[in-house]
Design an enzyme around this catalytic site. Structure first.
Site, short mmCIF file in Angstrom:
data_model
loop_
_atom_site.label_atom_id
_atom_site.label_comp_id
_atom_site.label_asym_id
_atom_site.label_seq_id
_atom_site.Cartn_x
_atom_site.Cartn_y
_atom_site.Cartn_z
CB CYS A 79 -4.46 -16.62 8.12
SG CYS A 79 -3.51 -16.86 6.62
CB CYS A 85 -0.30 -12.60 3.84
SG CYS A 85 -1.58 -11.97 2.75
CB CYS A 168 -7.37 -16.45 1.75
SG CYS A 168 -7.60 -14.79 2.42
CD GLN A 292 -18.37 -1.60 -1.60
OE1 GLN A 292 -17.31 -2.13 -1.26
NE2 GLN A 292 -18.60 -0.30 -1.43
CE1 TYR A 321 -15.98 10.65 -8.19
CE2 TYR A 321 -17.44 11.59 -6.54
CZ TYR A 321 -16.31 11.69 -7.33
OH TYR A 321 -15.51 12.80 -7.25
CB CYS A 414 -13.42 3.26 0.91
SG CYS A 414 -12.65 4.06 -0.51
#
Length: 459
Positions: A79, A85, A168, A292, A321, A414
């Site tokens: 990129c 970014c 992107c 996700q 959760y 995560c």
């Protein structure tokens, strides 16, 4: 006696980078003083300009890499705006090296925070093609100097400065194309950009979701108001951009906040959902559903969670959760009964809907705090699965799990640091850490997901 700091702001220093920090920045020692340098890689000898000095560390800007000592793991970012970014922190790093870094990141957190030793942390499961993997683009909108001119892009690292871009490298190409097209339509009809400092202007974000298996698309326009000028014309033009567009929604967010979506969502075209599959299970995804963003690796992640649950068809399982029921429905394929609990009412409505459209009847969902609801069940689960947000599990839930004494706990995480903290609590409560499987859900970033198996130690 206070030690004198050996560097000053704006000073240029030579530095050998010996490792990476948890945010992917290179770490070197200058006269035994720690210096963090973004974009630098282990093995490199560099020149860096000091831009920030604290009591125990400094931050430098990479100026130059010694030509004959450049690390072999450095690659050219795909990129063009990767250095500006804030989205991808590791595009300059060879992909296999990224996977090793993430495995070590997990090990370091488990050892340092969790105080575990000799843990079985498997190599990170990566992607065959680690590009164009994101199914959702959430793109902030800003203004140009020209009247009614709009820009779209991502925020620079640690700021809200929009770095303009048209494509992107980690986004699905359809998302990129539609964000650009929707922005141009809004610009054509004079829709103003939201200015978060002044809390004025209308268009805050353009959100595009693409379902990878069905190719269905949802467009969500987030505005600081209850409608847009020329709204019908704008929506009609967006609807003609692609036959894949099945839903166009307006999210009303008039609060002075960094939260993207507002609390009210209006469906302006098509359905309130698009549909996608993970494995054989079909999911309806609404504008505010948590789903996700990497569907290829999501199937890898959930398949591993199912493997660790070791279900034979006789077990009762609790999924804390549970969100829109993604893991719950995976587990239900092999369990006798699965209970899913989630504090967000809209997510539970989606979960019930997803169970219905898949004909899955051995599940039950509840809107509640898991730690309050689970003790009220008149059952003793063999397996409890948790997939908490980045802050990890509430202490009360961990205490509840320990009191319930399931045979196995499958923890999907995560965040390696809160994972390590929570696993230590479970270990002190009678569970043994058996194995850890990192999964690269977010290539070219420093984020890593893990699936962990813990088994009760019978005493």
């Amino acid at each position: 006696m206070n030690r004198q700091i050996p560097v000053q702001k704006n000073q240029t220093i030579e530095l050998h980078i010996h490792t990476l920090g948890h945010d992917g920045q290179g770490i070197g020692r200058y006269e035994d003083f720690t210096v963090f340098v973004p974009e630098a890689l282990p093995g490199e000898y560099i020149q860096a300009k000091i831009i920030k000095v604290q009591k125990n560390y400094a931050v430098g800007k990479l100026l130059e890499i010694s030509d004959n000592k450049t690390a072999s793991l450095r690659v050219d970012p795909l990129c063009g705006i990767a250095k500006r970014c804030g989205g991808c922190q590791l595009q300059h790093m060879d992909y296999q090296a990224q996977l090793l870094f993430k495995q070590q990141l997990v090990i370091d957190n488990l050892e340092r925070i969790g105080k575990f030793k000799d843990i079985q942390v498997h190599p990170t499961i990566g992607m065959e093609n680690p590009w164009s993997y994101r199914n959702k683009a959430q793109v902030p909108i800003g203004s140009t100097d020209s009247e009614a001119g709009l820009i779209s892009g991502f925020y620079a690292a640690k700021s809200h400065e929009i770095i303009p871009f048209d494509s992107c490298a980690i986004q699905h190409s359809q998302n990129d194309e539609l964000v650009l097209a929707v922005r141009k339509i809004a610009e054509k009809y004079g829709v103003s950009a939201y200015n978060e400092k002044l809390h004025k202007g209308l268009l805050r974000h353009i959100v595009v979701r693409t379902a990878f298996t069905t190719n269905e698309v949802m467009v969500v326009i987030v505005v600081n108001g209850k409608s847009m000028p020329h709204q019908d014309k704008i929506i009609n033009e967006i609807a003609t951009l692609s036959a894949n567009i099945k839903s166009i929604c307006l999210s009303i967010n008039t609060k002075k906040t960094n939260v993207i979506f507002g609390e009210q969502t209006k469906v302006l075209y098509g359905s309130d959902k698009i549909f996608d599959y993970i494995g054989d299970i079909r999911f309806g995804i609404s504008a505010r559903s948590f789903y996700q963003v990497n569907p290829v690796q999501t199937e890898v992640l959930y398949t591993k969670a199912l493997e660790y649950a070791a279900l034979t068809g006789k077990e009762t399982v609790i999924d804390a959760y549970c969100g829109i029921g993604t893991i719950t429905l995976f587990l239900a394929q092999k369990a006798k009964k699965v209970y899913g609990v989630e504090i967000v009412p809209e997510a539970i409505e989606d979960a019930k809907y997803n169970a219905e459209i898949n004909g899955i009847t051995n599940v039950e969902f509840a809107v509640a705090k898991a730690e309050d609801w689970i003790p009220k069940l008149s059952i003793r689960p063999e397996v409890i699965v948790v997939d908490p947000p980045r802050k990890g599990c509430d202490q009360a839930l961990l205490d509840t799990i320990i009191d319930m004494r399931p045979k196995r706990v499958v923890y999907v995480s995560c965040n390696p640091s809160t994972l390590a903290r929570d696993l230590r609590i479970l270990a002190d409560g009678g569970y043994e850490l058996k194995e850890v499987q990192p999964v690269d859900m977010f290539p070219h970033t420093t984020h890593v997901e893990c699936v962990v198996l813990m088994s009760r130690v019978d005493k």
